[in-house]
Design a protein around this motif. Structure first.
Motif, PDB file in Angstrom:
ATOM      1  N   LEU A  51      28.058  52.611  17.570  1.00  0.00           N
ATOM      2  CA  LEU A  51      26.719  53.132  18.595  1.00  0.00           C
ATOM      3  C   LEU A  51      27.795  52.753  20.159  1.00  0.00           C
ATOM      4  O   LEU A  51      28.895  51.902  20.548  1.00  0.00           O
ATOM      5  CB  LEU A  51      25.754  52.039  17.751  1.00  0.00           C
ATOM      6  CG  LEU A  51      25.181  52.324  17.714  1.00  0.00           C
ATOM      7  CD1 LEU A  51      24.005  51.522  17.628  1.00  0.00           C
ATOM      8  CD2 LEU A  51      24.143  53.916  17.346  1.00  0.00           C
ATOM      9  N   GLY A  52      27.212  53.462  20.605  1.00  0.00           N
ATOM     10  CA  GLY A  52      28.125  53.895  22.278  1.00  0.00           C
ATOM     11  C   GLY A  52      29.433  54.595  22.493  1.00  0.00           C
ATOM     12  O   GLY A  52      29.597  55.327  21.418  1.00  0.00           O
ATOM     13  N   ASP A  53      29.654  54.590  23.109  1.00  0.00           N
ATOM     14  CA  ASP A  53      30.770  55.737  23.880  1.00  0.00           C
ATOM     15  C   ASP A  53      32.458  55.367  23.343  1.00  0.00           C
ATOM     16  O   ASP A  53      32.539  54.197  25.189  1.00  0.00           O
ATOM     17  CB  ASP A  53      30.425  56.482  24.639  1.00  0.00           C
ATOM     18  CG  ASP A  53      30.884  57.764  24.876  1.00  0.00           C
ATOM     19  OD1 ASP A  53      32.029  57.516  24.393  1.00  0.00           O
ATOM     20  OD2 ASP A  53      30.605  58.790  25.606  1.00  0.00           O
ATOM     21  N   PRO A  54      32.663  55.551  22.377  1.00  0.00           N
ATOM     22  CA  PRO A  54      34.331  54.506  22.717  1.00  0.00           C
ATOM     23  C   PRO A  54      35.034  55.356  23.762  1.00  0.00           C
ATOM     24  O   PRO A  54      36.020  54.544  24.454  1.00  0.00           O
ATOM     25  CB  PRO A  54      34.887  55.195  21.039  1.00  0.00           C
ATOM     26  CG  PRO A  54      34.125  55.945  20.185  1.00  0.00           C
ATOM     27  CD  PRO A  54      32.902  55.920  21.275  1.00  0.00           C
ATOM     28  N   VAL A  55      35.245  56.984  24.388  1.00  0.00           N
ATOM     29  CA  VAL A  55      36.236  57.432  25.250  1.00  0.00           C
ATOM     30  C   VAL A  55      35.073  56.570  26.552  1.00  0.00           C
ATOM     31  O   VAL A  55      36.435  56.603  27.885  1.00  0.00           O
ATOM     32  CB  VAL A  55      35.464  59.071  25.319  1.00  0.00           C
ATOM     33  CG1 VAL A  55      36.164  59.463  26.425  1.00  0.00           C
ATOM     34  CG2 VAL A  55      35.895  59.596  24.001  1.00  0.00           C
ATOM     35  N   GLU A  56      34.060  56.412  26.838  1.00  0.00           N
ATOM     36  CA  GLU A  56      33.446  55.923  28.242  1.00  0.00           C
ATOM     37  C   GLU A  56      33.908  54.203  28.080  1.00  0.00           C
ATOM     38  O   GLU A  56      34.283  53.315  29.166  1.00  0.00           O
ATOM     39  CB  GLU A  56      32.179  55.705  28.183  1.00  0.00           C
ATOM     40  CG  GLU A  56      31.288  57.657  29.133  1.00  0.00           C
ATOM     41  CD  GLU A  56      31.953  57.830  30.527  1.00  0.00           C
ATOM     42  OE1 GLU A  56      31.865  57.006  30.647  1.00  0.00           O
ATOM     43  OE2 GLU A  56      32.336  59.199  30.087  1.00  0.00           O
ATOM     44  N   GLY A  57      33.970  54.057  27.010  1.00  0.00           N
ATOM     45  CA  GLY A  57      34.800  52.078  27.176  1.00  0.00           C
ATOM     46  C   GLY A  57      36.141  52.535  27.281  1.00  0.00           C
ATOM     47  O   GLY A  57      36.601  51.251  27.830  1.00  0.00           O
ATOM     48  N   LYS A  58      36.517  53.476  26.424  1.00  0.00           N
ATOM     49  CA  LYS A  58      38.353  53.220  26.867  1.00  0.00           C
ATOM     50  C   LYS A  58      38.352  53.764  28.792  1.00  0.00           C
ATOM     51  O   LYS A  58      39.343  53.299  29.153  1.00  0.00           O
ATOM     52  CB  LYS A  58      39.270  54.942  26.473  1.00  0.00           C
ATOM     53  CG  LYS A  58      40.538  54.586  26.792  1.00  0.00           C
ATOM     54  CD  LYS A  58      41.112  55.553  26.033  1.00  0.00           C
ATOM     55  CE  LYS A  58      42.872  55.745  26.709  1.00  0.00           C
ATOM     56  NZ  LYS A  58      43.547  56.607  25.372  1.00  0.00           N
ATOM     57  N   ASN A  59      37.925  54.006  29.795  1.00  0.00           N
ATOM     58  CA  ASN A  59      37.896  54.573  31.184  1.00  0.00           C
ATOM     59  C   ASN A  59      37.490  52.835  31.522  1.00  0.00           C
ATOM     60  O   ASN A  59      38.164  53.124  32.315  1.00  0.00           O
ATOM     61  CB  ASN A  59      36.561  55.517  31.683  1.00  0.00           C
ATOM     62  CG  ASN A  59      37.035  57.310  30.805  1.00  0.00           C
ATOM     63  OD1 ASN A  59      38.565  57.743  30.005  1.00  0.00           O
ATOM     64  ND2 ASN A  59      36.318  57.707  30.461  1.00  0.00           N
ATOM     65  N   LYS A  60      36.225  52.663  31.333  1.00  0.00           N
ATOM     66  CA  LYS A  60      36.031  51.429  31.607  1.00  0.00           C
ATOM     67  C   LYS A  60      37.178  50.286  31.350  1.00  0.00           C
ATOM     68  O   LYS A  60      36.904  49.019  31.647  1.00  0.00           O
ATOM     69  CB  LYS A  60      34.895  50.638  31.360  1.00  0.00           C
ATOM     70  CG  LYS A  60      34.235  49.937  31.614  1.00  0.00           C
ATOM     71  CD  LYS A  60      34.130  49.733  33.739  1.00  0.00           C
ATOM     72  CE  LYS A  60      32.638  50.354  33.731  1.00  0.00           C
ATOM     73  NZ  LYS A  60      32.433  50.517  34.981  1.00  0.00           N
ATOM     74  N   ALA A  61      38.408  50.633  29.888  1.00  0.00           N
ATOM     75  CA  ALA A  61      38.607  49.151  29.866  1.00  0.00           C
ATOM     76  C   ALA A  61      39.967  48.765  30.629  1.00  0.00           C
ATOM     77  O   ALA A  61      40.587  48.263  30.269  1.00  0.00           O
ATOM     78  CB  ALA A  61      39.407  49.483  28.533  1.00  0.00           C
ATOM     79  N   VAL A  62      40.241  49.810  31.866  1.00  0.00           N
ATOM     80  CA  VAL A  62      41.003  49.324  32.830  1.00  0.00           C
ATOM     81  C   VAL A  62      40.430  48.353  33.890  1.00  0.00           C
ATOM     82  O   VAL A  62      41.576  47.713  34.106  1.00  0.00           O
ATOM     83  CB  VAL A  62      41.470  50.941  34.147  1.00  0.00           C
ATOM     84  CG1 VAL A  62      41.260  51.648  33.682  1.00  0.00           C
ATOM     85  CG2 VAL A  62      40.186  51.094  34.654  1.00  0.00           C
ATOM     86  N   LEU A  63      39.837  48.297  33.320  1.00  0.00           N
ATOM     87  CA  LEU A  63      39.142  46.454  34.253  1.00  0.00           C
ATOM     88  C   LEU A  63      39.917  45.620  33.021  1.00  0.00           C
ATOM     89  O   LEU A  63      39.511  44.301  34.266  1.00  0.00           O
ATOM     90  CB  LEU A  63      37.467  46.905  34.600  1.00  0.00           C
ATOM     91  CG  LEU A  63      36.757  47.630  34.653  1.00  0.00           C
ATOM     92  CD1 LEU A  63      35.288  47.336  34.458  1.00  0.00           C
ATOM     93  CD2 LEU A  63      36.465  47.665  36.231  1.00  0.00           C
ATOM     94  N   CYS A  64      40.254  46.129  31.952  1.00  0.00           N
ATOM     95  CA  CYS A  64      40.277  44.626  31.280  1.00  0.00           C
ATOM     96  C   CYS A  64      42.212  44.744  30.980  1.00  0.00           C
ATOM     97  O   CYS A  64      42.558  43.999  30.340  1.00  0.00           O
ATOM     98  CB  CYS A  64      39.737  44.911  29.652  1.00  0.00           C
ATOM     99  SG  CYS A  64      37.512  44.679  29.912  1.00  0.00           S
ATOM    100  N   ALA A  65      42.492  45.763  31.452  1.00  0.00           N
ATOM    101  CA  ALA A  65      43.849  45.733  31.034  1.00  0.00           C
ATOM    102  C   ALA A  65      45.073  44.756  31.533  1.00  0.00           C
ATOM    103  O   ALA A  65      45.843  44.411  30.819  1.00  0.00           O
ATOM    104  CB  ALA A  65      44.235  47.130  31.334  1.00  0.00           C
ATOM    105  N   GLY A  66      44.408  44.291  32.546  1.00  0.00           N
ATOM    106  CA  GLY A  66      45.461  43.066  33.199  1.00  0.00           C
ATOM    107  C   GLY A  66      45.755  42.160  32.820  1.00  0.00           C
ATOM    108  O   GLY A  66      46.341  41.226  32.369  1.00  0.00           O
ATOM    109  N   CYS A  67      44.758  41.644  31.340  1.00  0.00           N
ATOM    110  CA  CYS A  67      45.032  40.837  30.491  1.00  0.00           C
ATOM    111  C   CYS A  67      45.312  41.090  29.682  1.00  0.00           C
ATOM    112  O   CYS A  67      45.816  39.961  28.164  1.00  0.00           O
ATOM    113  CB  CYS A  67      44.472  39.939  30.814  1.00  0.00           C
ATOM    114  SG  CYS A  67      43.959  38.692  32.372  1.00  0.00           S
TER     115      CYS A  67
END
Length: 455
Positions: A51-67
């Motif tokens: 459940l949830g959208d992995p594609v949208e999640g990947k776009n939002k994951a730029v917030l987390c990429a720094g760590c």
């Protein structure tokens, strides 16, 4: 305990309403699956888990990429891998940070910026990633190298000259606990996780923080030997030397304090309490004020150095987790790099945010060239740096390699130095042409750069 029972317990906890609704749907679906038998379970199990959208999640994951990296692999051993983690677990932890049930200032600031849909989509994205064998074994190697810096950090046999290094630059090696210098090509053994670094105005001492040990390491620049190891607060990050050369300010992120060190006695003489997660400091040229980034989200704090206390906080709407900063040549503007992908342009007299500029993904250093003509910022979760014209505020992006974080201009503003944390390189870039002139292989996880004459 069954999966259904676990999720039912989850939904009884106070979480975001949209997340609560999603978890109820998951619980209902799992109940139906269990009742209708093994065949139905095989067909629908994947759907229930995704459940949830992995594609949208990947776009939002730029917030987390720094760590945590876009691929869900922590950039160093202090950051957990998210790839393959269970979706419900990720949702629960993000909600716990958002509600303050888990205390960690940076993660609380990051989680507070997420909507319920963002949380679910991120969890969907990371849960469907896999961890390669090489990624699984890379972190213990880093831990080993931190304890044996002289073995893990050895400079390659190449030539660096004063043409591209008119002043000596000092690079911290986070992964192998050392300092490497250019153009002398020497390696100094330091302590665990050498992180931020600063040089005294007289060029005699170099200061470097070790967040894992809670200490400040002091080196004799002439010999490269440690002359002091000073206990400070918890998780010390940024370090800066006062322009008069008598004191050093250390930002203790986990203690929410600033330690003031007297250079003559090599001891802490005062501690300033500040809001959550101070990360780095920038003094005015006359030393009367110090601006500190408050990564917990408050903005930037203003410290009166004569009174040795924080006198106000400047909020910075539009960015997430103020991380590093620098001042314009006339000291009227602060350029504040956040933890995600933004630079805020702040007019200090009015505390007004004039602009928010999109840059690379993840956190990074930021530096105003000594001549005031440009601002350079890095992006540890990306492969590019960004150069901002200080007059037009137009931005150029330059692909440099994987994981740029430390960034500094030479005193004459001719060169830009960049550390590539993933590629283990130091780059020399021509500031006028933005051409990469030289690439130097270095030790494990080059992080920060200090340049004499460019504080």
């Amino acid at each position: 305990m069954s999966q259904t029972t676990s999720i039912q317990r989850l939904i009884q906890q106070p979480v975001n309403p949209s997340v609560q609704q999603l978890l109820k749907k998951v619980s209902q679906r799992l109940c139906a699956v269990l009742l209708l038998g093994p065949l139905f379970f095989v067909i629908n199990h994947t759907q229930a888990e995704q459940l949830g959208d992995p594609v949208e999640g990947k776009n939002k994951a730029v917030l987390c990429a720094g760590c945590h990296g876009l691929d869900g692999i922590g950039l160093s051993s202090e950051y957990p891998n998210l790839a393959g983690q269970k979706q419900a677990y990720i949702i629960k932890q993000l909600e716990a940070f958002k509600l303050g049930h888990r205390q960690e200032a940076t993660m609380q600031a990051m989680a507070s910026s997420l909507s319920g849909d963002d949380t679910v989509n991120l969890a969907a994205y990371y849960s469907q990633l896999t961890i390669s064998t090489s990624a699984q074994i890379s972190q213990p190697v880093s831990e080993i190298s931190q304890s044996t810096p002289s073995l893990a950090c050895s400079m390659a046999n190449f030539e660096a000259t004063q043409a591209e290094f008119p002043e000596t630059i000092f690079v911290t090696m986070k992964g192998c606990g050392a300092i490497e210098t250019f153009p002398s090509m020497s390696t100094w053994e330091g302590g665990p996780n050498m992180l931020y670094t600063a040089i005294s105005p007289d060029g005699k001492h170099l200061f470097s923080t070790s967040p894992s040990s809670g200490k400040l390491y002091v080196f004799n620049v002439k010999t490269g030997k440690k002359v002091a190891i000073i206990p400070v607060g918890k998780a010390p990050k940024g370090v800066k030397v006062h322009p008069d050369g008598k004191q050093v300010y250390v930002s203790n992120e986990a203690s929410s304090t600033i330690s003031i060190i007297d250079i003559a006695s090599m001891s802490v003489i005062h501690t300033i309490a500040v809001p959550k997660a101070p990360h780095n400091v920038r003094f005015t040229e006359d030393g009367s004020l110090a601006y500190v980034t408050l990564q917990g989200g408050a903005g930037i704090g203003v410290i009166d150095t004569a009174q040795q206390k924080m006198v106000k906080v400047i909020p910075i709407p539009g960015i997430t987790g103020p991380h590093n900063l620098d001042l314009s040549k006339d000291e009227k503007i602060a350029y504040v790099r956040d933890f995600v992908q933004n630079v805020a342009v702040v007019e200090l007299a009015t505390a007004k945010v004039l602009n928010v500029i999109k840059v690379g993904n993840g956190h990074g250093g930021i530096d105003v060239a000594p001549d005031g003509s440009f601002v350079a910022t890095a992006a540890i979760g990306d492969n590019k740096i960004s150069i901002i014209d200080t007059v037009s505020l137009t931005t150029q992006h330059l692909v440099v390699g994987e994981g740029p974080h430390g960034i500094r201009a030479s005193k004459n503003s001719q060169w830009i130095y960049v550390t590539l944390t993933k590629d283990n390189q130091v780059l020399v870039i021509n500031a006028k042409t933005l051409a990469i002139e030289k690439q130097f292989p270095v030790g494990n996880f080059p992080f920060w750069i200090a340049v004499n004459g460019n504080p």
